[in-house]
Scaffold this active site. Structure first.
Site, PDB file in Angstrom:
ATOM      1  N   HIS A 121      22.936  23.853   3.980  1.00 38.40           N
ATOM      2  CA  HIS A 121      23.542  23.622   2.672  1.00 38.40           C
ATOM      3  C   HIS A 121      23.484  22.144   2.294  1.00 38.40           C
ATOM      4  O   HIS A 121      23.181  21.291   3.117  1.00 38.40           O
ATOM      5  CB  HIS A 121      24.980  24.143   2.648  1.00 38.40           C
ATOM      6  CG  HIS A 121      25.859  23.529   3.693  1.00 38.40           C
ATOM      7  ND1 HIS A 121      25.864  23.960   5.002  1.00 38.40           N
ATOM      8  CD2 HIS A 121      26.749  22.511   3.629  1.00 38.40           C
ATOM      9  CE1 HIS A 121      26.724  23.241   5.697  1.00 38.40           C
ATOM     10  NE2 HIS A 121      27.275  22.345   4.888  1.00 38.40           N
ATOM     11  N   HIS A 138      29.710  27.018   8.047  1.00 35.03           N
ATOM     12  CA  HIS A 138      30.079  26.109   9.132  1.00 35.03           C
ATOM     13  C   HIS A 138      30.466  26.827  10.421  1.00 35.03           C
ATOM     14  O   HIS A 138      31.041  26.213  11.316  1.00 35.03           O
ATOM     15  CB  HIS A 138      31.230  25.202   8.673  1.00 35.03           C
ATOM     16  CG  HIS A 138      30.822  24.224   7.619  1.00 35.03           C
ATOM     17  ND1 HIS A 138      30.946  24.502   6.279  1.00 35.03           N
ATOM     18  CD2 HIS A 138      30.290  22.987   7.714  1.00 35.03           C
ATOM     19  CE1 HIS A 138      30.510  23.464   5.581  1.00 35.03           C
ATOM     20  NE2 HIS A 138      30.104  22.531   6.424  1.00 35.03           N
ATOM     21  N   HIS A 149      30.634  18.003   0.128  1.00 34.33           N
ATOM     22  CA  HIS A 149      29.611  18.888  -0.422  1.00 34.33           C
ATOM     23  C   HIS A 149      29.772  18.958  -1.933  1.00 34.33           C
ATOM     24  O   HIS A 149      30.884  19.199  -2.413  1.00 34.33           O
ATOM     25  CB  HIS A 149      29.771  20.312   0.128  1.00 34.33           C
ATOM     26  CG  HIS A 149      29.920  20.369   1.605  1.00 34.33           C
ATOM     27  ND1 HIS A 149      31.150  20.280   2.234  1.00 34.33           N
ATOM     28  CD2 HIS A 149      29.001  20.481   2.582  1.00 34.33           C
ATOM     29  CE1 HIS A 149      30.965  20.355   3.538  1.00 34.33           C
ATOM     30  NE2 HIS A 149      29.673  20.476   3.777  1.00 34.33           N
ATOM     31  N   GLU A 163      40.020  11.096  -1.959  1.00 36.39           N
ATOM     32  CA  GLU A 163      40.327  10.757  -0.571  1.00 36.39           C
ATOM     33  C   GLU A 163      40.826   9.329  -0.391  1.00 36.39           C
ATOM     34  O   GLU A 163      41.656   9.070   0.473  1.00 36.39           O
ATOM     35  CB  GLU A 163      39.097  10.975   0.318  1.00 36.39           C
ATOM     36  CG  GLU A 163      38.741  12.438   0.470  1.00 36.39           C
ATOM     37  CD  GLU A 163      37.682  12.698   1.521  1.00 36.39           C
ATOM     38  OE1 GLU A 163      37.429  11.816   2.362  1.00 36.39           O
ATOM     39  OE2 GLU A 163      37.108  13.808   1.504  1.00 36.39           O
ATOM     40  N   GLU A 211      27.511  21.907  11.630  1.00 34.69           N
ATOM     41  CA  GLU A 211      27.049  21.329  10.369  1.00 34.69           C
ATOM     42  C   GLU A 211      25.533  21.489  10.344  1.00 34.69           C
ATOM     43  O   GLU A 211      24.847  21.064  11.272  1.00 34.69           O
ATOM     44  CB  GLU A 211      27.386  19.831  10.270  1.00 34.69           C
ATOM     45  CG  GLU A 211      28.847  19.531  10.094  1.00 34.69           C
ATOM     46  CD  GLU A 211      29.395  19.826   8.703  1.00 34.69           C
ATOM     47  OE1 GLU A 211      28.675  20.414   7.859  1.00 34.69           O
ATOM     48  OE2 GLU A 211      30.552  19.480   8.469  1.00 34.69           O
ATOM     49  N   GLU A 216      23.003  20.628   7.460  1.00 38.96           N
ATOM     50  CA  GLU A 216      23.014  20.077   6.115  1.00 38.96           C
ATOM     51  C   GLU A 216      21.734  19.332   5.763  1.00 38.96           C
ATOM     52  O   GLU A 216      21.084  18.748   6.626  1.00 38.96           O
ATOM     53  CB  GLU A 216      24.184  19.104   5.962  1.00 38.96           C
ATOM     54  CG  GLU A 216      25.534  19.745   6.183  1.00 38.96           C
ATOM     55  CD  GLU A 216      26.702  18.798   6.077  1.00 38.96           C
ATOM     56  OE1 GLU A 216      27.792  19.266   5.721  1.00 38.96           O
ATOM     57  OE2 GLU A 216      26.540  17.593   6.356  1.00 38.96           O
TER      58      GLU A 216
END
Length: 192
Positions: free
Chosen positions: A49, A42, A86, A104, A133, A135
């Site tokens: 990723h 990052h 992730h 969360e 990011e 991704e």
């Protein structure tokens, strides 16, 4: 000498936490290529990723948005789909999503039963001078039959139910919400 005394950069608690974790690196087609340190993935130009974003709806079709906590290093205080993160090595997208929903937001698997991967896309976005990011992001969706939530304040700054179609078609009505880029992409693709 301490980092403070030498003038070296001092890492935030989240940076320390991220530096202790790995992410799964992938090709543009989401094929695993290896592992990378989460903080390294990052920063700078980033490392591609695997990631996911989950969009949860109530039975009336409203989406549950979650505001990222102020402690987050990237896109802090921005509004996201319900949860994003992730998967770790050996973990499926569904397993990772279930875990993060519970951690969360206090949402357990018995509150939904139709969690499915509905899309996947690659994106790359820089966040100010703080990071990036890059991704291949899976989108998972489900409908909550029990809409009770118990947000962890270390992860979530607030929650909001919004009319999903209205949010997409009338973004000016929600201009006070600074949306995360991966959520905006997922929402746009959902309505294409």
């Amino acid at each position: 000498m301490s980092d403070t005394e030498t003038g070296a950069d001092v890492r935030t608690p989240e940076e320390v936490e991220n530096a202790e974790q790995d992410v799964v690196t992938v090709t543009p087609d989401d094929e695993r290529t290896g592992l990378a340190n989460r903080l390294d993935a990052h920063t700078g130009d980033g490392i591609r990723h695997r990631a996911f974003t989950c969009l949860l709806f109530d039975e009336q079709g409203r989406i549950l948005l979650a505001q990222r906590a102020a402690r987050k290093r990237l896109w802090d205080t921005c509004w996201d789909g319900t949860v994003a993160s992730h998967p770790v090595e050996g973990q499926s997208q569904k397993e990772a999503t279930r875990e993060r929903l519970e951690e969360e937001l206090g949402i357990s698997p018995d509150q939904y039963d139709d969690l499915e991967v509905t899309d996947r896309f690659e994106y790359k976005r820089y966040y100010m001078n703080d990071g990036v990011e890059w991704e291949v992001c899976a989108v998972l969706q489900a409908t909550l039959t029990d809409t009770s939530v118990d947000p962890d304040p270390d992860e979530v700054g607030g929650v909001l139910w919004a009319d999903y179609e209205d949010l997409h078609e009338n973004p000016r009505h929600y201009r006070q919400l600074d949306l995360c880029p991966w959520f905006e992409i997922a929402m746009r693709r959902d309505f294409e």
